[in-house]
Enzyme design. Structure first.
Site, short mmCIF file in Angstrom:
data_model
loop_
_atom_site.label_atom_id
_atom_site.label_comp_id
_atom_site.label_asym_id
_atom_site.label_seq_id
_atom_site.Cartn_x
_atom_site.Cartn_y
_atom_site.Cartn_z
N HIS A 16 0.85 -1.19 0.00
CA HIS A 16 0.00 0.00 0.00
C HIS A 16 0.89 1.24 0.00
O HIS A 16 2.10 1.15 0.23
CB HIS A 16 -0.90 0.00 1.23
CG HIS A 16 -2.07 -0.91 1.10
ND1 HIS A 16 -3.08 -0.94 2.05
CD2 HIS A 16 -2.43 -1.82 0.16
CE1 HIS A 16 -3.99 -1.83 1.69
NE2 HIS A 16 -3.62 -2.38 0.56
N CYS A 33 -5.78 1.82 6.03
CA CYS A 33 -6.47 0.56 6.28
C CYS A 33 -5.94 -0.07 7.58
O CYS A 33 -5.03 0.45 8.22
CB CYS A 33 -6.27 -0.39 5.10
SG CYS A 33 -4.59 -1.08 5.02
N SER A 73 -7.44 7.47 3.97
CA SER A 73 -7.50 6.94 5.34
C SER A 73 -6.82 5.57 5.41
O SER A 73 -7.12 4.69 4.60
CB SER A 73 -8.97 6.85 5.76
OG SER A 73 -9.10 6.46 7.09
N CYS A 103 -2.06 -0.87 7.34
CA CYS A 103 -1.21 0.31 7.45
C CYS A 103 -1.33 0.95 8.83
O CYS A 103 -0.33 1.41 9.39
CB CYS A 103 -1.56 1.31 6.34
SG CYS A 103 -1.20 0.62 4.69
N GLU A 131 1.27 3.71 2.15
CA GLU A 131 1.98 3.95 3.41
C GLU A 131 3.13 2.96 3.59
O GLU A 131 4.21 3.33 4.02
CB GLU A 131 1.00 3.82 4.60
CG GLU A 131 -0.12 4.82 4.58
CD GLU A 131 -1.38 4.35 3.85
OE1 GLU A 131 -2.44 4.90 4.12
OE2 GLU A 131 -1.29 3.44 3.00
#
Length: 145
Positions: free
Chosen positions: A50, A79, A77, A82, A52
């Site tokens: 992802h 998950c 936002s 992350c 992040e």
């Protein structure tokens, strides 16, 4: 949009250009960018890359004390995966461009003392809405549905 969120947005745009999911992130320590990245699950055939996670990976191995002084900027936002990583490394502040298209684990982060700021950025919302409409299968795969 401040300079660090602009970098995260540029990362998201890069991911989209590469045929991936447009989510970008930047790890900042005392005003200095340590790592930036974007969702590269599709591009790399990864289960976990992802935005992040990519930014943290690109920052490399850091002392625990550094993470505890960082801010993480992300276009969406975070998950549960992350967010767990944010908690694991003790990152105290997360700045989220938007949570309209996806609400991650912001309450979990807050409950563990992380300062979470949501900007409701219209540019990021529009980018994700367009992607979700155009690529619903990829989107659902990314969020585990």
């Amino acid at each position: 949009m401040d300079q660090f969120m602009k970098m995260a947005y540029e990362e998201a745009q890069q991911g989209l250009k590469e045929g991936g999911i447009p989510i970008g992130s930047v790890l900042v320590h005392k005003g200095n960018v340590l790592g930036r990245g974007h969702n590269r699950r599709i591009q790399k055939g990864s289960a976990i890359l992802h935005g992040e996670m990519d930014a943290l990976e690109n920052a490399g191995r850091l002392p625990a004390s550094v993470y505890k002084e960082c801010e993480l900027y992300t276009t969406l936002s975070p998950c549960c995966m992350c967010s767990g990583t944010i908690l694991l490394y003790g990152i105290p502040k997360v700045i989220v461009a938007e949570n309209t298209t996806f609400m991650g684990e912001e309450e979990l982060l807050r409950s563990r003392g992380v300062e979470v700021t949501v900007l409701n950025d219209p540019q990021c919302i529009a980018m994700m809405e367009a992607f979700i409409q155009e690529q619903p299968t990829l989107w659902n795969e990314d969020i585990g549905e």
